[in-house]
Design an enzyme around this catalytic site. Structure first.
Site, PDB file in Angstrom:
ATOM      1  CB  CYS A  53      91.905-103.864 -84.579  1.00  0.00           C
ATOM      2  SG  CYS A  53      91.150-103.351 -85.786  1.00  0.00           S
TER       3      CYS A  53
ATOM      4  CG  ASN B 232      80.015-107.921 -85.818  1.00  0.00           C
ATOM      5  OD1 ASN B 232      78.960-107.978 -85.268  1.00  0.00           O
ATOM      6  ND2 ASN B 232      81.247-108.025 -85.774  1.00  0.00           N
TER       7      ASN B 232
ATOM      8  CD  GLU C 275      84.875 -98.017 -83.110  1.00  0.00           C
ATOM      9  OE1 GLU C 275      84.122 -97.211 -82.657  1.00  0.00           O
ATOM     10  OE2 GLU C 275      85.066 -98.922 -83.933  1.00  0.00           O
TER      11      GLU C 275
ATOM     12  CB  CYS D 122      84.553-101.495 -88.709  1.00  0.00           C
ATOM     13  SG  CYS D 122      85.958-102.813 -89.279  1.00  0.00           S
TER      14      CYS D 122
ATOM     15  CB  CYS E 289      81.688-100.729 -92.921  1.00  0.00           C
ATOM     16  SG  CYS E 289      82.855-100.173 -92.147  1.00  0.00           S
TER      17      CYS E 289
ATOM     18  CB  SER F 264      92.664-104.738 -93.693  1.00  0.00           C
ATOM     19  OG  SER F 264      91.344-104.999 -94.481  1.00  0.00           O
TER      20      SER F 264
ATOM     21  CD  GLU G 187      91.546 -98.715 -98.038  1.00  0.00           C
ATOM     22  OE1 GLU G 187      90.777 -99.541 -97.881  1.00  0.00           O
ATOM     23  OE2 GLU G 187      92.738 -98.867 -98.184  1.00  0.00           O
TER      24      GLU G 187
ATOM     25  CB  SER H 180      88.026-105.662 -97.989  1.00  0.00           C
ATOM     26  OG  SER H 180      88.613-105.346 -96.655  1.00  0.00           O
ATOM     27  CG  LEU H 181      87.742-110.729-103.146  1.00  0.00           C
ATOM     28  CD1 LEU H 181      88.467-109.514-104.077  1.00  0.00           C
ATOM     29  CD2 LEU H 181      88.588-112.288-103.539  1.00  0.00           C
ATOM     30  CG  HIS H 182      83.831-108.169 -98.193  1.00  0.00           C
ATOM     31  ND1 HIS H 182      84.301-109.153 -97.388  1.00  0.00           N
ATOM     32  CD2 HIS H 182      84.512-107.099 -97.978  1.00  0.00           C
ATOM     33  CE1 HIS H 182      84.998-108.087 -96.392  1.00  0.00           C
ATOM     34  NE2 HIS H 182      84.997-106.911 -96.737  1.00  0.00           N
TER      35      HIS H 182
ATOM     36  CB  CYS I 270      82.193-101.118 -97.187  1.00  0.00           C
ATOM     37  SG  CYS I 270      83.620-101.136 -98.025  1.00  0.00           S
TER      38      CYS I 270
ATOM     39  CB  CYS J  94      86.081 -94.763 -93.882  1.00  0.00           C
ATOM     40  SG  CYS J  94      86.622 -96.082 -95.397  1.00  0.00           S
TER      41      CYS J  94
HETATM   42  N1  SAH Z   1      89.291-100.185 -95.249  1.00  0.00           N
HETATM   43  C1  SAH Z   1      89.854-101.171 -95.192  1.00  0.00           C
HETATM   44  C2  SAH Z   1      90.180-101.713 -93.501  1.00  0.00           C
HETATM   45  C3  SAH Z   1      89.122-101.293 -92.622  1.00  0.00           C
HETATM   46  S1  SAH Z   1      87.740-102.436 -92.309  1.00  0.00           S
HETATM   47  C4  SAH Z   1      89.301-102.318 -95.529  1.00  0.00           C
HETATM   48  O1  SAH Z   1      88.165-102.050 -96.371  1.00  0.00           O
HETATM   49  O2  SAH Z   1      89.776-103.647 -95.607  1.00  0.00           O
HETATM   50  C5  SAH Z   1      88.262-104.175 -91.774  1.00  0.00           C
HETATM   51  C6  SAH Z   1      87.601-105.294 -92.492  1.00  0.00           C
HETATM   52  O3  SAH Z   1      86.293-105.446 -91.876  1.00  0.00           O
HETATM   53  C7  SAH Z   1      87.276-105.223 -93.979  1.00  0.00           C
HETATM   54  O4  SAH Z   1      87.602-106.545 -94.731  1.00  0.00           O
HETATM   55  C8  SAH Z   1      85.997-104.832 -93.862  1.00  0.00           C
HETATM   56  O5  SAH Z   1      85.233-104.894 -95.024  1.00  0.00           O
HETATM   57  C9  SAH Z   1      85.383-105.438 -92.716  1.00  0.00           C
HETATM   58  N2  SAH Z   1      83.790-104.986 -92.163  1.00  0.00           N
HETATM   59  C10 SAH Z   1      83.701-103.780 -91.803  1.00  0.00           C
HETATM   60  N3  SAH Z   1      82.442-103.779 -91.331  1.00  0.00           N
HETATM   61  C11 SAH Z   1      81.904-105.032 -91.179  1.00  0.00           C
HETATM   62  C12 SAH Z   1      80.882-105.733 -90.564  1.00  0.00           C
HETATM   63  N4  SAH Z   1      79.840-105.119 -90.229  1.00  0.00           N
HETATM   64  N5  SAH Z   1      80.859-107.038 -90.431  1.00  0.00           N
HETATM   65  C13 SAH Z   1      81.935-107.811 -91.095  1.00  0.00           C
HETATM   66  N6  SAH Z   1      82.982-107.325 -91.644  1.00  0.00           N
HETATM   67  C14 SAH Z   1      83.169-105.808 -91.757  1.00  0.00           C
END
Ligand code: SAH
Length: 346
Positions: free
Chosen positions: A106, A291, A93, A334, A120, A192, A161, A215-217, A117, A113
């Protein structure tokens, strides 16, 4: 013999291929133009090539060409999500987002993947395979053709990724920013990553002008490990050191993504801890209300928590924005659309 994936070749390589096939190098430039400027879907469209050359190309090469399975448009019309089928029948997608400053796409970099995470949807079925450079390019080409909108910005933030598919990612960036192709400025490309430390350093040596988003989070390793298995491999310290290295080599400011999950990483204390950790780094923080996906119980932080978190960062003089939510009505997070498609057993 495997056919050559000609859309993944850089212009010099297409020229060399033409010489190999007994033709002139400038033909290579013409073919490159058909693929990457005129966005041709078939060799037969390449009308300034002789019929015999087109037949020869069909025999030796494949022209990667994604087909649309589904398209969902958000009610406000600002976001459109595309589900594409690849030549091996797998689906991926991509999302078109229309902003005042231009159109952003995007793209996905892998089918599935393996980073795992927790919040995700893309990672639930694991990694199926890498995307080729041509499959990354064609997401943009097809969206530009189908929507009639010129694409000016690219974010590699869809499924996958990107630094786990480094070689194809680099080829993709070179071709999409090539003046002989769509010529999209590298400054308008964001990649990213979940923070693969060695790969970030490798990327720093490529001397690209792209923006790197991390992606720190989480503000510390304990919280990060709850959300991201990759945190068991690399500490935040290691990730931040790699970011400094990237900035030193490229002069490009880093973006940190921080998805706010209610009760997990959204407290005032965490905002303070994050501030002290990234203070002094040339960076920008993007707060994303998580999300929610149906497979997990994570909830979005309330807006007052999000605002508080932002205020604390600002007080500590950190650049911060809250990402505007677009397209939640069309499963735009995502991997959600692909996941719901697969769940229907198609
Ligand atoms: N693998 C890469 C790029 C893809 S994800 C990465 O980890 O950065 C792109 C961004 O969306 C990342 O910051 C990821 O953590 C975030 N993401 C994925 N699913 C999400 C969700 N359900 N809600 C909010 N952010 C999300």
């Amino acid at each position: 013999m495997d056919k050559i994936d000609i859309k993944s070749l850089q212009v010099e390589e297409v020229k060399n291929l033409m010489v190999e096939l007994g033709d002139k190098a400038f033909r290579g430039k013409q073919i490159y133009d058909w693929m990457h400027v005129k966005l041709a879907d078939s060799f037969d469209e390449m009308s300034n090539l002789s019929k015999s050359l087109r037949e020869q190309l069909k025999e030796r090469c494949e022209l990667i060409n994604l087909t649309v399975v589904d398209k969902l448009e958000s009610a406000a019309g600002e976001t459109a999500k595309y589900l594409f089928r690849l030549s091996d029948d797998r689906v991926i997608e991509s999302v078109l987002m229309k902003y005042h400053h231009g159109n952003s796409v995007c793209i996905s970099s892998q089918v599935g993947c393996r980073m795992g995470c927790k919040f995700c949807a893309s990672t639930i079925g694991g990694l199926e395979r890498n995307l080729s450079a041509s499959e990354m390019l064609d997401q943009i080409y097809k969206i530009q053709k189908l929507s009639g909108e010129r694409v000016s910005n690219i974010v590699v933030m869809g499924t996958g990724e990107p630094l786990d598919n480094m070689e194809n990612l680099l080829t993709f960036i070179k071709i999409i920013s090539d003046e002989n192709g769509l010529n999209i400025s590298q400054r308008n490309i964001t990649v990213s990553t979940c923070g693969l430390v060695e790969k970030i350093k490798e990327l720093a040596h490529e001397n690209l002008q792209i923006t790197l988003a991390i992606s720190l989070h989480a503000p510390n390793d304990t919280v990060r490990k709850e959300l991201m298995p990759v945190a068991n491999k690399y500490t935040i310290d290691e990730v931040l050191k790699a970011c400094e290295y990237y900035f030193d080599k490229t002069g490009r400011r880093i973006t940190f993504e921080y998805s706010l999950v209610e009760g997990v990483n959204d407290s005032k204390e965490y905002a303070l801890e994050l501030s002290s950790r990234i203070k002094g780094l040339n960076c920008h923080v993007n707060l994303i209300p998580v999300n929610p996906i149906k497979e997990r119980n994570y909830r979005q932080s309330e807006s007052k928590y999000i605002q508080n978190f932002k205020n604390i960062l600002e007080k500590n003089r950190i650049n911060v924005t809250i990402r505007r939510e677009m397209g939640t009505d069309i499963n735009a997070a995502c991997g959600q659309l692909r996941k719901s498609y697969m769940d229907q057993g198609k």
